[in-house]
Design a protein around this motif. Sequence first.
Motif, PDB file in Angstrom:
ATOM      1  N   MET A  52       2.989  -3.366  -3.108  1.00 15.92           N
ATOM      2  CA  MET A  52       2.485  -2.581  -1.984  1.00 15.92           C
ATOM      3  C   MET A  52       2.493  -3.410  -0.695  1.00 15.92           C
ATOM      4  O   MET A  52       2.814  -2.903   0.385  1.00 15.92           O
ATOM      5  CB  MET A  52       1.053  -2.113  -2.285  1.00 15.92           C
ATOM      6  CG  MET A  52       0.951  -1.093  -3.421  1.00 15.92           C
ATOM      7  SD  MET A  52       1.812   0.462  -3.048  1.00 15.92           S
ATOM      8  CE  MET A  52       3.244   0.302  -4.136  1.00 15.92           C
ATOM      9  N   GLU A  80       4.659  -2.672   2.751  1.00 14.78           N
ATOM     10  CA  GLU A  80       3.963  -2.641   4.041  1.00 14.78           C
ATOM     11  C   GLU A  80       4.612  -3.599   5.033  1.00 14.78           C
ATOM     12  O   GLU A  80       4.772  -3.286   6.223  1.00 14.78           O
ATOM     13  CB  GLU A  80       2.495  -3.014   3.835  1.00 14.78           C
ATOM     14  CG  GLU A  80       1.627  -2.917   5.081  1.00 14.78           C
ATOM     15  CD  GLU A  80       1.385  -1.489   5.529  1.00 14.78           C
ATOM     16  OE1 GLU A  80       1.115  -1.281   6.728  1.00 14.78           O
ATOM     17  OE2 GLU A  80       1.452  -0.580   4.680  1.00 14.78           O
ATOM     18  N   GLN A 135      -0.654   5.190   3.653  1.00 13.87           N
ATOM     19  CA  GLN A 135       0.692   5.084   3.079  1.00 13.87           C
ATOM     20  C   GLN A 135       1.730   5.903   3.837  1.00 13.87           C
ATOM     21  O   GLN A 135       2.889   5.976   3.412  1.00 13.87           O
ATOM     22  CB  GLN A 135       0.656   5.553   1.620  1.00 13.87           C
ATOM     23  CG  GLN A 135      -0.182   4.674   0.709  1.00 13.87           C
ATOM     24  CD  GLN A 135       0.330   3.235   0.680  1.00 13.87           C
ATOM     25  OE1 GLN A 135       1.524   2.996   0.680  1.00 13.87           O
ATOM     26  NE2 GLN A 135      -0.592   2.288   0.661  1.00 13.87           N
ATOM     27  N   TRP A 147       0.988   8.885  -1.826  1.00 18.36           N
ATOM     28  CA  TRP A 147       1.864   8.732  -0.670  1.00 18.36           C
ATOM     29  C   TRP A 147       1.417   9.585   0.514  1.00 18.36           C
ATOM     30  O   TRP A 147       1.869   9.360   1.644  1.00 18.36           O
ATOM     31  CB  TRP A 147       3.294   9.094  -1.051  1.00 18.36           C
ATOM     32  CG  TRP A 147       3.841   8.234  -2.163  1.00 18.36           C
ATOM     33  CD1 TRP A 147       4.158   8.635  -3.419  1.00 18.36           C
ATOM     34  CD2 TRP A 147       4.108   6.833  -2.107  1.00 18.36           C
ATOM     35  NE1 TRP A 147       4.596   7.575  -4.165  1.00 18.36           N
ATOM     36  CE2 TRP A 147       4.587   6.450  -3.380  1.00 18.36           C
ATOM     37  CE3 TRP A 147       3.984   5.859  -1.111  1.00 18.36           C
ATOM     38  CZ2 TRP A 147       4.937   5.139  -3.678  1.00 18.36           C
ATOM     39  CZ3 TRP A 147       4.342   4.550  -1.408  1.00 18.36           C
ATOM     40  CH2 TRP A 147       4.820   4.198  -2.676  1.00 18.36           C
TER      41      TRP A 147
END
Length: 309
Positions: free
Chosen positions: A152, A156, A108, A103
């Motif tokens: 993911m 996003e 990220q 993270w």
Amino acid sequence: MRIVFEKVPDSEGSSFGCFHAGGRVFDCPYHIHPEVEILHILSGRGLLVVGDYIGRFAPGNLFLLGSGLPHMLCGDPATSDTSEPTHIRYAQFKRENFGDAFWQMPEQKKVAQLLTQSARGICFDEGSTPRLLPTMDRLWETYGARRLWSLMELLEEMVSVGEMPALASVGYAPVLNHRDSERLNRAIQFINKHLSGALQLSDVANEAGMSTQAFSRFFHKFMGISFIDYVTSLRISRACRYLLETDKTIAAICYLCGFNNLSNFNRQFLRYKNTTPREFRRSGSIDNADSSFFAGERPGADLGVVAVA
């Protein structure tokens, strides 16, 4: 009912889980778990509690609920044979499964900020949700690494939507006290079960194991609303469903929803909905039935709630 901490089942062959739940009678009690949850309402309508936010869920709603954020869903009772049952799908994952270093990667950074914001609960609006659903569909259609990539990708895309309203108030902190959480859950379940009858504060307080005065202060402190206003709001919400989905008379609906006389029902309906039951039925607007319980309330509005210590 002792449901405070939910132990999320492991998903075989995956670092996170994708699930379905629902039914004609749907009651997901007030609970908490360490996983971040992506929740999508496929069908059905009902009561939604997220932290100190009290509102409604409806088909198409999409939520991002952070780790440790208490929440509850309770489907509306079936008002006719054609009433649509509640059906939800949800994905749950632990942020720590990916490691702190993951993270902290530049790629990220914005996703990590999104997960931090989800501590208060995020509701995506009608304009952004359709853009997210194709990627969300792939979570249930794929497995292994492809499913992980889809998660993911979905996070996003949630970032790209922009800032969305939070549900719980700014000052909200999760309730971690086991005893107080149990008491609140028992009280809410008792209210839901006896909503159509002569529901007395003393009966609910007894169910929570507290004196009437102590429970009244406790309920208002956590929920940010008095016991009477909370019960009236739920009854008005139920009345809306009967008005729109059945041909029952207004007088019959009045008593089915727990009001003891028609004049009081009309007065309270006007107070909460800014219209009369007859006008509401004539308008036939489903938006009226799915607005927040409290006139003028918006997701994320500060209800003035102080967390129970």
